[in-house]
Design an enzyme around this catalytic site. Structure first.
Site, PDB file in Angstrom:
ATOM      1  N   GLU A 183      -7.918  -4.891  -0.768  1.00 28.83           N
ATOM      2  CA  GLU A 183      -8.378  -5.663  -1.929  1.00 28.83           C
ATOM      3  C   GLU A 183      -8.271  -7.170  -1.702  1.00 28.83           C
ATOM      4  OE1 GLU A 183      -9.913  -3.892  -3.626  1.00 28.83           O
ATOM      5  OE2 GLU A 183      -8.908  -2.131  -4.426  1.00 28.83           O
ATOM      6  N   HIS A 219       0.848  -1.192   0.000  1.00 26.46           N
ATOM      7  CA  HIS A 219       0.000   0.000   0.000  1.00 26.46           C
ATOM      8  C   HIS A 219       0.881   1.238   0.000  1.00 26.46           C
ATOM      9  CE1 HIS A 219      -3.166   2.858   1.160  1.00 26.46           C
ATOM     10  NE2 HIS A 219      -3.953   1.974   0.581  1.00 26.46           N
TER      11      HIS A 219
HETATM   12  N1  COA Z   1       4.095  -7.430  -4.725  1.00 28.31           N
HETATM   13  C1  COA Z   1       5.415  -7.431  -4.956  1.00 28.31           C
HETATM   14  N2  COA Z   1       6.193  -6.348  -4.813  1.00 28.31           N
HETATM   15  C2  COA Z   1       5.603  -5.227  -4.405  1.00 28.31           C
HETATM   16  C3  COA Z   1       4.240  -5.151  -4.121  1.00 28.31           C
HETATM   17  C4  COA Z   1       3.480  -6.316  -4.307  1.00 28.31           C
HETATM   18  N3  COA Z   1       2.163  -6.322  -4.100  1.00 28.31           N
HETATM   19  N4  COA Z   1       3.934  -3.907  -3.737  1.00 28.31           N
HETATM   20  C5  COA Z   1       5.069  -3.205  -3.781  1.00 28.31           C
HETATM   21  N5  COA Z   1       6.086  -4.002  -4.187  1.00 28.31           N
HETATM   22  C6  COA Z   1       7.471  -3.633  -4.399  1.00 28.31           C
HETATM   23  C7  COA Z   1       7.514  -2.718  -5.618  1.00 28.31           C
HETATM   24  O1  COA Z   1       7.740  -3.481  -6.783  1.00 28.31           O
HETATM   25  C8  COA Z   1       8.653  -1.838  -5.307  1.00 28.31           C
HETATM   26  O2  COA Z   1       9.823  -2.483  -5.713  1.00 28.31           O
HETATM   27  P1  COA Z   1      10.891  -1.732  -6.640  1.00 28.31           P
HETATM   28  O3  COA Z   1      11.310  -0.540  -5.837  1.00 28.31           O
HETATM   29  O4  COA Z   1      11.920  -2.762  -6.824  1.00 28.31           O
HETATM   30  O5  COA Z   1      10.130  -1.382  -7.883  1.00 28.31           O
HETATM   31  C9  COA Z   1       8.666  -1.755  -3.780  1.00 28.31           C
HETATM   32  O6  COA Z   1       7.920  -2.871  -3.312  1.00 28.31           O
HETATM   33  C10 COA Z   1       8.103  -0.528  -3.194  1.00 28.31           C
HETATM   34  O7  COA Z   1       6.820  -0.362  -3.659  1.00 28.31           O
HETATM   35  P2  COA Z   1       5.933   0.790  -3.033  1.00 28.31           P
HETATM   36  O8  COA Z   1       6.679   2.079  -3.126  1.00 28.31           O
HETATM   37  O9  COA Z   1       5.432   0.340  -1.729  1.00 28.31           O
HETATM   38  O10 COA Z   1       4.718   0.792  -4.014  1.00 28.31           O
HETATM   39  P3  COA Z   1       3.777   1.998  -4.340  1.00 28.31           P
HETATM   40  O11 COA Z   1       3.503   2.833  -3.143  1.00 28.31           O
HETATM   41  O12 COA Z   1       4.259   2.727  -5.538  1.00 28.31           O
HETATM   42  O13 COA Z   1       2.483   1.212  -4.770  1.00 28.31           O
HETATM   43  C11 COA Z   1       0.739  -0.327  -4.589  1.00 28.31           C
HETATM   44  C12 COA Z   1       1.525   0.751  -3.861  1.00 28.31           C
HETATM   45  C13 COA Z   1      -0.544  -0.628  -3.835  1.00 28.31           C
HETATM   46  C14 COA Z   1       0.362   0.189  -5.975  1.00 28.31           C
HETATM   47  C15 COA Z   1       1.628  -1.585  -4.708  1.00 28.31           C
HETATM   48  O14 COA Z   1       1.908  -2.072  -3.436  1.00 28.31           O
HETATM   49  C16 COA Z   1       0.981  -2.658  -5.587  1.00 28.31           C
HETATM   50  O15 COA Z   1       1.151  -2.632  -6.802  1.00 28.31           O
HETATM   51  N6  COA Z   1       0.235  -3.619  -4.961  1.00 28.31           N
HETATM   52  C17 COA Z   1      -0.431  -4.632  -5.750  1.00 28.31           C
HETATM   53  C18 COA Z   1      -1.729  -4.078  -6.334  1.00 28.31           C
HETATM   54  C19 COA Z   1      -2.782  -3.849  -5.285  1.00 28.31           C
HETATM   55  O16 COA Z   1      -2.999  -4.665  -4.411  1.00 28.31           O
HETATM   56  N7  COA Z   1      -3.497  -2.709  -5.416  1.00 28.31           N
HETATM   57  C20 COA Z   1      -4.566  -2.355  -4.499  1.00 28.31           C
HETATM   58  C21 COA Z   1      -4.167  -1.208  -3.643  1.00 28.31           C
HETATM   59  S1  COA Z   1      -5.315  -0.873  -2.351  1.00 28.31           S
END
Ligand code: COA
Length: 367
Positions: free
Chosen positions: A307, A249
């Site tokens: 989710e 998140h």
């Molecule tokens: N699975 C695997 N790796 C993940 C991840 C996940 N669900 N969520 C974050 N990461 C990784 C990212 O790839 C990133 O790695 P990188 O720096 O090597 O690219 C790292 O963790 C940091 O990510 P973060 O900065 O926390 O992500 P964000 O704030 O830009 O995005 C989300 C947040 C929700 C978009 C992201 O966690 C995600 O894509 N989750 C899956 C989709 C989801 O469940 N969406 C519903 C949201 S309520």
């Protein structure tokens, strides 16, 4: 080049909801989400977000009736939606269908009700048509959640399922400055209308990084099949560089409090005799995913988000996977509309800056 997705940037003051990512706490207009979602229905959440307080019994009954009548009016519009509901993707259909509403043809005081009703009616009608059946007319005497389940043609739609959906709708009704709410506020900040703001917000919600995740979560649970398969499946996905849907998140550094609320609501459904075979699997997969992500990224603390259990609860309620994202919109439209009002009342045009990193004319000319 990376403006960091505006992480941590405050773009508005709001009295609507507060997300405390470190403590895992969500407050909606003075109420913890746990209290709100397990005790109140969607109509109460609308009153809270739109008017600032939970309604008394009379105000609640009046809102419930008014929303029911608005659903009937929305149903009457179906014939004038052209081929909007023929789109393969539910969010494409919803966006196109809502775009048929004209804010200038609806009394300002009725706009929130008309739009909120239309989201539920159009989403349910899309599913019925896709399923090869005629849309089911609303029953204005029912609550919004119960009627949505019924209009979607869920077999065995009953009070327990409606109550579970109410818990979901309240839980998902507002959540700080998430991407779709920000979108709605940007549109409202230009003094455009509420229909335009909601249509734009639906476009933002569609994406799998926002509201498009629960469908893929269910697909993931089905692909994993049994708890024993989870470690191998998760390890393979992460090795392939894929994200685990329903995990991580932007704001929460601990488990999303909404995941716990939805788990509780699923347990309540179980107690009422509606059992989800997927709850135990989801818990096992969550456990493995959190451990695996923790090993890979100990500094980021990735945990289950809303989710993850949205997929389980909407499936248990009996809604088809194709309706998961639209059902998120059925809930979040309450928050979007409250933010549109708040932005109009207190906000200024949202117009941030960018840093230009392209070539300047003389450099291009010299090359
Ligand atoms: N699975 C695997 N790796 C993940 C991840 C996940 N669900 N969520 C974050 N990461 C990784 C990212 O790839 C990133 O790695 P990188 O720096 O090597 O690219 C790292 O963790 C940091 O990510 P973060 O900065 O926390 O992500 P964000 O704030 O830009 O995005 C989300 C947040 C929700 C978009 C992201 O966690 C995600 O894509 N989750 C899956 C989709 C989801 O469940 N969406 C519903 C949201 S309520």
């Amino acid at each position: 080049m990376d403006a960091n997705g505006l992480e941590g940037v405050v773009v508005a003051e709001t009295a609507l909801s507060d997300v405390d990512g470190e403590r895992g706490r969500l407050v909606i207009r003075g109420h913890d989400v746990e209290q709100l979602a397990l005790r109140h229905d969607f109509e109460s959440a609308c009153a809270l977000l739109w008017d600032g307080a939970l309604p008394d019994a009379r105000a609640h009954a009046a809102l419930r009736q008014a929303l029911g009548r608005a659903r009937v009016r929305a149903f009457a519009r179906l014939g004038a939606l052209g081929d909007a509901l023929a789109a393969d993707d539910a969010m494409d259909a919803l966006r196109a269908a809502l775009a048929h509403l004209r804010a200038d043809e609806i009394a300002p005081a009725a706009l929130k009700l008309e739009i909120t009703a239309a989201v539920a009616v159009f989403a349910a009608a899309w599913w019925r048509l896709r399923d090869g059946a005629a849309p089911l007319p609303p029953d204005p005497a029912l609550g919004h959640a119960a009627d949505f389940v019924r209009m979607a043609g869920v077999p065995g739609a009953d009070a327990a399922r409606a109550r579970a959906l109410d818990a979901y709708l309240v839980t998902a009704s507002d959540h700080g400055m998430n991407a779709s709410t920000f979108t709605a506020r940007v549109v409202a900040s230009t003094h455009s209308d509420a229909v335009s703001a909601v249509v734009a917000a639906i476009g933002a919600l569609k994406g799998p990084l926002h509201g498009g995740a629960p469908g893929p979560v269910l697909a993931m649970l089905d692909a994993i099949g049994t708890p024993e398969q989870a470690p191998h499946w998760i390890a393979r996905e992460l090795a392939a560089g894929h994200r685990i849907m329903g995990m991580g998140h932007r704001v929460y550094r601990v488990r999303d409090p909404r995941a716990a609320v939805l788990e509780r609501a699923i347990e309540r459904l179980h107690a009422a005799g509606v059992r989800s075979s997927r709850l135990a699997l989801a818990r096992a997969v969550e456990h493995v995913a959190v451990a695996s992500l923790g090993e890979r990224r100990p500094e980021r603390r990735l945990a289950a988000n809303v989710e993850f259990y949205t997929a389980v609860i909407l499936d248990a309620v009996g809604l088809p996977q194709a309706l998961f994202s639209p059902t998120f919109a059925v809930a979040r439209v309450a928050g979007w509309l409250a933010h549109v009002d708040e932005q109009r009342a207190h906000g200024r045009l949202i117009r941030p800056a960018s840093r230009y990193v392209g070539p300047m004319p003389e450099l291009v000319a010299a090359a």
